[in-house]
Design a protein around this motif. Sequence first.
Motif, mmCIF file in Angstrom:
data_model
loop_
_atom_site.group_PDB
_atom_site.id
_atom_site.type_symbol
_atom_site.label_atom_id
_atom_site.label_comp_id
_atom_site.label_asym_id
_atom_site.label_seq_id
_atom_site.Cartn_x
_atom_site.Cartn_y
_atom_site.Cartn_z
ATOM 1 N N TYR A 59 0.812 -1.217 0.000
ATOM 2 C CA TYR A 59 0.000 0.000 0.000
ATOM 3 C C TYR A 59 0.851 1.275 0.000
ATOM 4 O O TYR A 59 0.357 2.348 0.314
ATOM 5 C CB TYR A 59 -0.999 -0.037 1.159
ATOM 6 C CG TYR A 59 -2.123 -1.009 0.842
ATOM 7 C CD1 TYR A 59 -3.112 -0.658 -0.072
ATOM 8 C CD2 TYR A 59 -2.158 -2.282 1.393
ATOM 9 C CE1 TYR A 59 -4.120 -1.540 -0.418
ATOM 10 C CE2 TYR A 59 -3.171 -3.182 1.059
ATOM 11 C CZ TYR A 59 -4.143 -2.795 0.146
ATOM 12 O OH TYR A 59 -5.142 -3.686 -0.204
ATOM 13 N N ARG A 66 -1.155 -0.157 -8.832
ATOM 14 C CA ARG A 66 -2.245 -1.127 -8.913
ATOM 15 C C ARG A 66 -2.913 -1.102 -10.292
ATOM 16 O O ARG A 66 -3.493 -2.091 -10.736
ATOM 17 C CB ARG A 66 -3.292 -0.826 -7.818
ATOM 18 C CG ARG A 66 -2.736 -0.740 -6.390
ATOM 19 C CD ARG A 66 -2.268 -2.084 -5.890
ATOM 20 N NE ARG A 66 -3.320 -3.069 -6.023
ATOM 21 C CZ ARG A 66 -4.375 -3.173 -5.222
ATOM 22 N NH1 ARG A 66 -4.478 -2.403 -4.159
ATOM 23 N NH2 ARG A 66 -5.308 -4.075 -5.428
ATOM 24 N N HIS A 92 -8.027 8.640 -9.016
ATOM 25 C CA HIS A 92 -8.519 7.702 -8.006
ATOM 26 C C HIS A 92 -8.920 8.433 -6.724
ATOM 27 O O HIS A 92 -9.997 8.229 -6.176
ATOM 28 C CB HIS A 92 -7.474 6.624 -7.693
ATOM 29 C CG HIS A 92 -7.829 5.799 -6.490
ATOM 30 N ND1 HIS A 92 -7.204 5.945 -5.277
ATOM 31 C CD2 HIS A 92 -8.797 4.853 -6.304
ATOM 32 C CE1 HIS A 92 -7.751 5.111 -4.399
ATOM 33 N NE2 HIS A 92 -8.715 4.435 -4.998
ATOM 34 N N LYS A 96 -12.525 8.494 -5.215
ATOM 35 C CA LYS A 96 -12.677 7.819 -3.920
ATOM 36 C C LYS A 96 -13.379 8.729 -2.930
ATOM 37 O O LYS A 96 -14.156 8.278 -2.078
ATOM 38 C CB LYS A 96 -11.300 7.402 -3.382
ATOM 39 C CG LYS A 96 -11.324 6.455 -2.178
ATOM 40 C CD LYS A 96 -11.884 5.102 -2.557
ATOM 41 C CE LYS A 96 -11.849 4.061 -1.452
ATOM 42 N NZ LYS A 96 -10.544 3.450 -1.212
ATOM 43 N N PRO A 247 -21.012 -5.396 -3.911
ATOM 44 C CA PRO A 247 -20.245 -5.868 -2.751
ATOM 45 C C PRO A 247 -21.070 -5.900 -1.469
ATOM 46 O O PRO A 247 -20.794 -6.710 -0.587
ATOM 47 C CB PRO A 247 -19.088 -4.872 -2.646
ATOM 48 C CG PRO A 247 -19.518 -3.664 -3.408
ATOM 49 C CD PRO A 247 -20.450 -4.155 -4.476
ATOM 50 N N GLN A 356 -10.490 -6.782 3.553
ATOM 51 C CA GLN A 356 -11.034 -5.886 2.540
ATOM 52 C C GLN A 356 -9.962 -4.887 2.093
ATOM 53 O O GLN A 356 -10.248 -3.741 1.769
ATOM 54 C CB GLN A 356 -12.309 -5.209 3.085
ATOM 55 C CG GLN A 356 -13.366 -6.258 3.387
ATOM 56 C CD GLN A 356 -14.665 -5.741 3.996
ATOM 57 O OE1 GLN A 356 -15.161 -6.353 4.927
ATOM 58 N NE2 GLN A 356 -15.228 -4.662 3.484
ATOM 59 N N HIS A 365 -6.482 1.786 -2.296
ATOM 60 C CA HIS A 365 -7.700 1.136 -2.809
ATOM 61 C C HIS A 365 -8.463 0.382 -1.727
ATOM 62 O O HIS A 365 -9.403 -0.350 -2.034
ATOM 63 C CB HIS A 365 -7.353 0.202 -3.965
ATOM 64 C CG HIS A 365 -7.067 0.934 -5.247
ATOM 65 N ND1 HIS A 365 -8.064 1.435 -6.040
ATOM 66 C CD2 HIS A 365 -5.904 1.284 -5.834
ATOM 67 C CE1 HIS A 365 -7.525 2.055 -7.086
ATOM 68 N NE2 HIS A 365 -6.204 1.972 -6.979
ATOM 69 N N CYS A 367 -11.006 -1.024 0.762
ATOM 70 C CA CYS A 367 -12.457 -1.084 0.561
ATOM 71 C C CYS A 367 -13.196 0.109 1.163
ATOM 72 O O CYS A 367 -13.100 0.379 2.357
ATOM 73 C CB CYS A 367 -12.991 -2.368 1.176
ATOM 74 S SG CYS A 367 -14.781 -2.522 1.031
HETATM 75 C C1 HEM Z 1 -12.498 -2.417 -2.642
HETATM 76 C C2 HEM Z 1 -13.390 -6.501 -0.249
HETATM 77 C C3 HEM Z 1 -17.810 -4.906 0.858
HETATM 78 C C4 HEM Z 1 -17.111 -1.060 -1.953
HETATM 79 C C5 HEM Z 1 -12.353 -3.621 -2.022
HETATM 80 C C6 HEM Z 1 -11.144 -4.396 -2.036
HETATM 81 C C7 HEM Z 1 -11.390 -5.539 -1.367
HETATM 82 C C8 HEM Z 1 -12.749 -5.491 -0.925
HETATM 83 C C9 HEM Z 1 -10.418 -6.673 -1.142
HETATM 84 C C10 HEM Z 1 -9.852 -4.012 -2.767
HETATM 85 C C11 HEM Z 1 -8.768 -3.536 -1.880
HETATM 86 C C12 HEM Z 1 -7.547 -3.197 -2.690
HETATM 87 O O1 HEM Z 1 -7.570 -3.320 -3.918
HETATM 88 O O2 HEM Z 1 -6.537 -2.808 -2.111
HETATM 89 C C13 HEM Z 1 -14.689 -6.446 0.206
HETATM 90 C C14 HEM Z 1 -15.348 -7.506 0.923
HETATM 91 C C15 HEM Z 1 -16.585 -7.049 1.240
HETATM 92 C C16 HEM Z 1 -16.707 -5.712 0.706
HETATM 93 C C17 HEM Z 1 -14.746 -8.852 1.262
HETATM 94 C C18 HEM Z 1 -17.674 -7.749 2.004
HETATM 95 C C19 HEM Z 1 -18.392 -8.631 1.431
HETATM 96 C C20 HEM Z 1 -17.982 -3.682 0.256
HETATM 97 C C21 HEM Z 1 -19.145 -2.851 0.403
HETATM 98 C C22 HEM Z 1 -18.966 -1.785 -0.388
HETATM 99 C C23 HEM Z 1 -17.664 -1.928 -1.042
HETATM 100 C C24 HEM Z 1 -20.336 -3.107 1.313
HETATM 101 C C25 HEM Z 1 -19.941 -0.663 -0.511
HETATM 102 C C26 HEM Z 1 -19.616 0.591 -0.683
HETATM 103 C C27 HEM Z 1 -15.814 -1.127 -2.411
HETATM 104 C C28 HEM Z 1 -15.236 -0.155 -3.326
HETATM 105 C C29 HEM Z 1 -13.904 -0.539 -3.523
HETATM 106 C C30 HEM Z 1 -13.698 -1.736 -2.728
HETATM 107 C C31 HEM Z 1 -15.941 1.036 -3.949
HETATM 108 C C32 HEM Z 1 -12.872 0.135 -4.420
HETATM 109 C C33 HEM Z 1 -12.022 1.070 -3.605
HETATM 110 C C34 HEM Z 1 -10.908 1.710 -4.394
HETATM 111 O O3 HEM Z 1 -10.577 1.243 -5.498
HETATM 112 O O4 HEM Z 1 -10.349 2.693 -3.884
HETATM 113 N N1 HEM Z 1 -13.313 -4.304 -1.320
HETATM 114 N N2 HEM Z 1 -15.538 -5.391 0.092
HETATM 115 N N3 HEM Z 1 -17.108 -3.094 -0.610
HETATM 116 N N4 HEM Z 1 -14.871 -2.057 -2.075
HETATM 117 FE FE1 HEM Z 1 -15.182 -3.649 -0.903
#
Ligand code: HEM
Length: 424
Positions: A59, A66, A92, A96, A247, A356, A365, A367
């Motif tokens: 990170y 990325r 980004h 974000k 998600p 996450q 990035h 979550c």
């Molecule tokens: C990014 C997992 C729930 C929205 C991510 C990433 C992971 C992740 C692993 C990427 C981290 C990275 O690339 O460094 C999960 C898991 C969830 C979950 C396991 C539960 C089931 C949610 C929820 C939302 C969400 C509820 C609703 C807003 C996002 C968004 C990104 C993201 C918008 C992109 C962030 C970015 O690129 O800056 N998530 N997530 N996620 N998640 Fe989740």
Amino acid sequence: AKRIPKVKGFDQTLNVIKEGYEFIPNRTKKFNSNVFEMRVLGGKRAIVISGKEAAELFYDNEKIERQGTLPKRIVKTLFGKGAIHTTTGAKHKDRKSLFMSLMTENNLEYLRKLTRNYWFEDTARLQSKEQVNVFEESTLVLLKVAFRFADVPFDTPERMEQFAKDMNSMVDSFGSIGTVYSGYKKARDARTRVEDYLEKQIKLTRKGKLFPEEGSGLYEFSHWKDMNGKQMDSRLAAIDLMNTIRPLVAINRFISFGVLAMHEFPGERVKVAEDDNSYAYKFVQEIRRYYPFVPFLPGKVKQNFTFDGYKFDKETMVIMDIFGTLHSESLWNNAEQFYPERFENWDGSPFDLIPQGGGDYYTNHRCAGEWMTIIIMEETMKYFAREIQYDVPAQDFTVNRQKLPGQVKSGMIIENIRNNFDRR
Ligand code: HEM
């Protein structure tokens, strides 16, 4: 520099799919090293890194890029073309801030209420069924929570059922890393259906024919202007709005894991039912640590550096081990034991509990929905522990760590559901 331990063979992609969550841990153990290299995705050299120091490196935006590292097919099915996940740098950070602007204290409290209320209302439906598949049932409840939170109007009940299935198809698509065409096709169709619907709502909102509430996803994604003062293309806005919905529905996996944990580990259900939220919080953190969901994340070297005595050359693919880090014995005492109390004295590090992603919400990035996930899980687990009683029939409780994405084999079946509210 030291020589990086190397996995023999031209391409490990199929082995990764075959061994699933165990692929990386099997090799970090064998090499007794948190760094090893292999070839994947058509023979490309990749360095795998695992652990807390590895997450700190991963990170560091100066060292790791990325953008352009997710397999194309996964972008097309799971995240969508142009999704926030695929952006970098100023763009980004700018976008974000839109996602993070939804995470006000008030809005998160609203989400908590929505979750509680939709489950409460669902009790009648649960009671009317002989058996309930918790995974499937949560899919629909969560879809309603997600739409209402985003203030997207519900479609007909039949179409809502279809959208719920569509969300699962999109998430399932990462299991084959895009190598299986039928799954890819199914996920693409699912995505098109939901994108079309969301784009229509965005267009109606922009035309002044639909009035979502300020602070809701539909309102904010429709009206947001980027750093150049421009509105998002309506398709892109739909894609990223869906990145708050799909998600959220994927929390169905954590819910079925949670109901499984309350069944398999005696005492957990009673403790989760406690009045104050503190045990439910620890329980949810342990669910997110213990059960398999995100296996690893890809990146690439932005500029040459040395880490742990190893040389990392520019452009080399870097794979961050998520599941293995969550199960590392050096980070978690008795890592293979389900033990929520471990979070009593946890220091809240952004680099060890990384189901996450890790690092910073605004500049990495990590979550955007992590707080949402914790809140939804707390309320849902309290619902199952407190508001209803049920029996758990014999079934296949296996959580196969060799299969992506992780799931309770049976879906987690419960039966004979009773309202736990004393109405006398
Ligand atoms: C990014 C997992 C729930 C929205 C991510 C990433 C992971 C992740 C692993 C990427 C981290 C990275 O690339 O460094 C999960 C898991 C969830 C979950 C396991 C539960 C089931 C949610 C929820 C939302 C969400 C509820 C609703 C807003 C996002 C968004 C990104 C993201 C918008 C992109 C962030 C970015 O690129 O800056 N998530 N997530 N996620 N998640 Fe989740």
